[in-house]
Enzyme design. Structure first.
Site, PDB file in Angstrom:
ATOM      1  CG  LEU A  33      -4.955  -5.628   0.988  1.00 31.82           C
ATOM      2  CD1 LEU A  33      -5.115  -4.100   1.516  1.00 31.82           C
ATOM      3  CD2 LEU A  33      -3.241  -5.827   0.718  1.00 31.82           C
ATOM      4  CB  SER A  34      -7.383  -4.345  -2.057  1.00 28.66           C
ATOM      5  OG  SER A  34      -7.559  -3.501  -3.280  1.00 28.66           O
TER       6      SER A  34
END
Length: 170
Positions: free
Chosen positions: A21-22
């Site tokens: 994520l990210s």
């Protein structure tokens, strides 16, 4: 570390996946690009395309959807990341349409980057929508999904959750 786990536990190499994520999504993209022979696929959640930024200011610009390499340059960067000749990992891209941290335009940039190594057309072979979830899929000639974009309407920066599998948080 992955090889140690495969050998120690007798894992099936065809079932090794990576997700992030990210910044973790950007790292997963880097792992898939540089070690494609290790992974069957990966899920990039609100991440950036491999090689789209080389400095911190560039990374922040890319996160906002500003500037960045062309699709052809992104494809070149991916092909140049390893001497791998295939098959390439499958890619599942997840992004919130209301993400103000990492622009949803990065989802399309990631798909464009991977279409090159998978030799896929620009237009997806399949589209579907169910409630807030819109999906685009690029399939190979045998019908197998190689790239998909999952865009979640109204969702900000984070991992999509449903059916009581967690609670939204910052």
């Amino acid at each position: 570390m992955i090889e140690t786990m495969v050998v120690t536990h007798g894992l099936d190499r065809r079932r090794i996946f990576i997700t992030g994520l990210s910044a973790g999504g950007a790292m997963a993209a880097a792992m898939l690009a540089t070690y494609p022979e290790v992974f069957a696929g990966g899920a990039l959640i609100a991440g950036l395309p491999y090689g789209s930024a080389t400095t911190i200011p560039e990374a922040f610009d890319r996160m906002r959807g500003h500037g960045g390499p062309s699709e052809q340059d992104l494809q070149r960067a991916l092909r140049g990341a390893s001497d791998h000749r295939g098959p390439w990992p499958r890619i599942s891209i997840w992004h919130g349409a209301a993400d103000h941290t990492v622009s949803p335009s990065n989802a399309e940039a990631i798909a464009g980057q991977w279409r090159g190594v998978h030799r896929l057309e620009k237009a997806p072979t399949h589209r579907e929508a169910a409630g807030p979830h819109a999906k685009q899929v690029w399939r190979n000639g045998a019908g197998g999904a190689l790239i998909e974009i999952n865009m979640i309407a109204g969702m900000g920066h984070g991992t999509p959750l449903r059916n009581g599998l967690g609670a939204p948080g910052p």
